[in-house]
Design a protein around this motif. Structure first.
Motif, short mmCIF file in Angstrom:
data_model
loop_
_atom_site.label_atom_id
_atom_site.label_comp_id
_atom_site.label_asym_id
_atom_site.label_seq_id
_atom_site.Cartn_x
_atom_site.Cartn_y
_atom_site.Cartn_z
N ASN A 9 4.27 -18.59 -0.78
CA ASN A 9 3.79 -17.49 0.03
C ASN A 9 4.25 -16.18 -0.60
O ASN A 9 5.44 -15.87 -0.61
CB ASN A 9 4.35 -17.60 1.46
CG ASN A 9 3.78 -16.54 2.38
OD1 ASN A 9 3.25 -15.53 1.95
ND2 ASN A 9 3.91 -16.77 3.67
N SER A 11 2.61 -13.26 0.28
CA SER A 11 1.89 -12.28 1.10
C SER A 11 2.76 -11.06 1.37
O SER A 11 3.98 -11.11 1.27
CB SER A 11 1.45 -12.91 2.42
OG SER A 11 2.57 -13.29 3.20
N HIS A 12 2.07 -9.96 1.70
CA HIS A 12 2.72 -8.70 2.07
C HIS A 12 3.64 -8.16 0.98
O HIS A 12 4.75 -7.72 1.24
CB HIS A 12 3.49 -8.86 3.39
CG HIS A 12 2.61 -9.19 4.54
ND1 HIS A 12 1.91 -8.23 5.23
CD2 HIS A 12 2.29 -10.37 5.10
CE1 HIS A 12 1.20 -8.81 6.19
NE2 HIS A 12 1.41 -10.11 6.13
N ASN A 31 -0.56 -18.30 -0.94
CA ASN A 31 -0.90 -17.23 -0.03
C ASN A 31 -0.62 -15.90 -0.71
O ASN A 31 0.53 -15.55 -0.96
CB ASN A 31 -0.08 -17.36 1.26
CG ASN A 31 -0.49 -16.35 2.31
OD1 ASN A 31 -1.19 -15.39 2.02
ND2 ASN A 31 -0.06 -16.57 3.53
N SER A 33 -2.12 -13.07 0.59
CA SER A 33 -2.69 -12.16 1.59
C SER A 33 -1.95 -10.84 1.65
O SER A 33 -0.74 -10.77 1.41
CB SER A 33 -2.61 -12.80 2.98
OG SER A 33 -3.34 -13.98 3.03
N ASN A 35 -1.98 -8.01 -0.11
CA ASN A 35 -1.47 -7.34 -1.29
C ASN A 35 -2.48 -6.26 -1.66
O ASN A 35 -3.22 -5.79 -0.79
CB ASN A 35 -1.26 -8.35 -2.42
CG ASN A 35 0.03 -9.13 -2.25
OD1 ASN A 35 1.09 -8.60 -2.47
ND2 ASN A 35 -0.08 -10.39 -1.85
#
Length: 85
Positions: A9, A11-12, A31, A33, A35
């Motif tokens: 992960n 993400s962010h 993952n 997500s 970015n």
């Protein structure tokens, strides 16, 4: 070790491109997500055989490159600005 990692992960974060994860040879779920990724044309050479990929909430305008991910069974592209399929 990175070679035995199956899920990751990322993400962010503030990734502007797909990070090179060639060492993660067993990676199945990724993952990325929320970015700032704008381009996935070289994604296959960076993540290889991933079967689950989330790119939600990036800055993608094209899906070119995703067609080379032959093992992909789940793909999340929500909340992007895709105009070119």
């Amino acid at each position: 070790t990175l070679t035995s990692l199956t899920s990751l992960n990322l993400s962010h974060n503030l990734f502007a491109e797909v990070p090179p994860l060639e060492q993660c040879i067993d990676l199945q779920s990724l993952n990325l997500s929320f970015n700032k990724i704008t381009d996935v044309t070289v994604i296959q050479s960076r993540i290889g055989g991933v079967s689950k990929l989330s790119l939600q909430g990036n800055k993608l305008v094209s899906t070119v490159g995703l067609q080379f991910l032959m093992g992909l069974s789940h793909l999340d592209l929500r909340d992007n600005m895709i105009t070119d399929w």
